[in-house]
Design an enzyme around this catalytic site. Sequence first.
Site, PDB file in Angstrom:
ATOM      1  N   GLY A  24       0.808  -1.201   0.000  1.00  0.00           N
ATOM      2  CA  GLY A  24       0.000   0.000   0.000  1.00  0.00           C
ATOM      3  C   GLY A  24       0.846   1.257   0.000  1.00  0.00           C
ATOM      4  O   GLY A  24       0.585   2.207  -0.745  1.00  0.00           O
ATOM      5  N   ARG A  28       7.221   1.619   1.139  1.00  0.00           N
ATOM      6  CA  ARG A  28       7.520   0.209   1.395  1.00  0.00           C
ATOM      7  C   ARG A  28       7.991  -0.471   0.115  1.00  0.00           C
ATOM      8  O   ARG A  28       8.860  -1.339   0.146  1.00  0.00           O
ATOM      9  CB  ARG A  28       6.287  -0.507   1.973  1.00  0.00           C
ATOM     10  CG  ARG A  28       6.555  -1.939   2.408  1.00  0.00           C
ATOM     11  CD  ARG A  28       5.341  -2.559   3.055  1.00  0.00           C
ATOM     12  NE  ARG A  28       5.127  -2.041   4.408  1.00  0.00           N
ATOM     13  CZ  ARG A  28       3.965  -2.082   5.064  1.00  0.00           C
ATOM     14  NH1 ARG A  28       2.907  -2.607   4.471  1.00  0.00           N
ATOM     15  NH2 ARG A  28       3.863  -1.606   6.280  1.00  0.00           N
ATOM     16  N   ARG A  47       1.786  10.175  -9.621  1.00  0.00           N
ATOM     17  CA  ARG A  47       1.040  10.325  -8.371  1.00  0.00           C
ATOM     18  C   ARG A  47       1.834   9.846  -7.156  1.00  0.00           C
ATOM     19  O   ARG A  47       1.266   9.508  -6.118  1.00  0.00           O
ATOM     20  CB  ARG A  47      -0.314   9.614  -8.436  1.00  0.00           C
ATOM     21  CG  ARG A  47      -1.277  10.210  -9.455  1.00  0.00           C
ATOM     22  CD  ARG A  47      -2.538   9.384  -9.600  1.00  0.00           C
ATOM     23  NE  ARG A  47      -3.460  10.014 -10.533  1.00  0.00           N
ATOM     24  CZ  ARG A  47      -4.557  10.692 -10.176  1.00  0.00           C
ATOM     25  NH1 ARG A  47      -4.858  10.839  -8.897  1.00  0.00           N
ATOM     26  NH2 ARG A  47      -5.347  11.221 -11.085  1.00  0.00           N
ATOM     27  N   ARG A  91       0.422  -9.128  -2.735  1.00  0.00           N
ATOM     28  CA  ARG A  91       0.347  -7.946  -1.879  1.00  0.00           C
ATOM     29  C   ARG A  91       0.940  -8.267  -0.515  1.00  0.00           C
ATOM     30  O   ARG A  91       0.609  -9.298   0.095  1.00  0.00           O
ATOM     31  CB  ARG A  91      -1.105  -7.488  -1.716  1.00  0.00           C
ATOM     32  CG  ARG A  91      -1.360  -6.637  -0.465  1.00  0.00           C
ATOM     33  CD  ARG A  91      -2.705  -5.969  -0.458  1.00  0.00           C
ATOM     34  NE  ARG A  91      -3.228  -5.766   0.888  1.00  0.00           N
ATOM     35  CZ  ARG A  91      -2.784  -4.892   1.772  1.00  0.00           C
ATOM     36  NH1 ARG A  91      -1.754  -4.116   1.472  1.00  0.00           N
ATOM     37  NH2 ARG A  91      -3.348  -4.796   2.967  1.00  0.00           N
ATOM     38  N   SER A  94      -0.261  -4.600   6.006  1.00  0.00           N
ATOM     39  CA  SER A  94      -0.537  -4.707   7.439  1.00  0.00           C
ATOM     40  C   SER A  94      -2.019  -4.962   7.658  1.00  0.00           C
ATOM     41  O   SER A  94      -2.853  -4.686   6.796  1.00  0.00           O
ATOM     42  CB  SER A  94      -0.104  -3.431   8.168  1.00  0.00           C
ATOM     43  OG  SER A  94      -0.735  -2.299   7.599  1.00  0.00           O
ATOM     44  N   ASP A 207      -1.528  -4.321  14.479  1.00  0.00           N
ATOM     45  CA  ASP A 207      -2.228  -3.958  15.714  1.00  0.00           C
ATOM     46  C   ASP A 207      -3.259  -5.034  16.021  1.00  0.00           C
ATOM     47  O   ASP A 207      -3.639  -5.809  15.149  1.00  0.00           O
ATOM     48  CB  ASP A 207      -2.888  -2.585  15.604  1.00  0.00           C
ATOM     49  CG  ASP A 207      -3.823  -2.481  14.408  1.00  0.00           C
ATOM     50  OD1 ASP A 207      -5.044  -2.406  14.616  1.00  0.00           O
ATOM     51  OD2 ASP A 207      -3.343  -2.455  13.254  1.00  0.00           O
ATOM     52  N   ARG A 220       5.973  -0.093  10.689  1.00  0.00           N
ATOM     53  CA  ARG A 220       5.213  -0.714   9.610  1.00  0.00           C
ATOM     54  C   ARG A 220       5.921  -0.546   8.273  1.00  0.00           C
ATOM     55  O   ARG A 220       5.871  -1.441   7.422  1.00  0.00           O
ATOM     56  CB  ARG A 220       3.798  -0.132   9.547  1.00  0.00           C
ATOM     57  CG  ARG A 220       2.925  -0.532  10.718  1.00  0.00           C
ATOM     58  CD  ARG A 220       1.470  -0.181  10.471  1.00  0.00           C
ATOM     59  NE  ARG A 220       1.242   1.253  10.419  1.00  0.00           N
ATOM     60  CZ  ARG A 220       0.994   2.011  11.483  1.00  0.00           C
ATOM     61  NH1 ARG A 220       0.964   1.463  12.692  1.00  0.00           N
ATOM     62  NH2 ARG A 220       0.774   3.303  11.345  1.00  0.00           N
TER      63      ARG A 220
END
Length: 235
Positions: A24, A28, A47, A91, A94, A207, A220
């Site tokens: 996402g 990362r 973007r 993918r 988290s 979490d 993360r």
Amino acid sequence: MANTPTPHIGAQFGEIAETVIMAGDPLRAKFMAENFLENPVQFNSVRGMLGFTGTHQGKRVSVMGHGMGIPSIGIYTYELYHFYGVKTIIRVGSAGSINSDLHVGDLCIAIGACTNSNYALQYELPGTYAPIADFGLARAAADSCDRLGYRYKVGNVLSSDTFYTENAHNDKWMGMGVLAIEMEAAALYMNAARSGNRALVILTISDHLLTGEVTTAEERQNTFTHMMDVAFSLV
């Protein structure tokens, strides 16, 4: 295949590998390019959604961000499958656990994805569709976790359209055996199914919605490497 670049991806056809590992957060993806790829070349910055292609242990692979939520991953993965010849998307992301045996830092291999999204309505199906992962990828991911000694569970997740919600109903999802909540897997699995390609989602628990355990944004972004180890083992 002639419609490249697309409105959201600036690469030309051939600059993206047939296997893409996505996250996402585009930072990362940059982290994976810097730490898992040999000779990475950036193919996208449109973007701010960074994408890179390189090799991993001699095999060509790309990494790319996909943004937050079903609309965002829906656009990027549709374009990758339909315009860039991508065959496999994995993918890494988290998720929040709603399972008492799935703790912060553990991995969740999403074999299926429930959702409160209306994404499947576009297909005009005469019933409720069940988005699922590619079994071969899921089995290989579980084998990789066993080999590496990583704690994990395989099961169903919830791809939620809402992060802040008035009525989460987590107890009801728990009652149906759902392990964790994320925001993208269902759309990825539907796009893979509709295009005749493969997909898998591997999640790190960031979490715990039952115990209140949390991790920081920096953790993360930079420390959830076990899921990356597993993803790259599937290339």
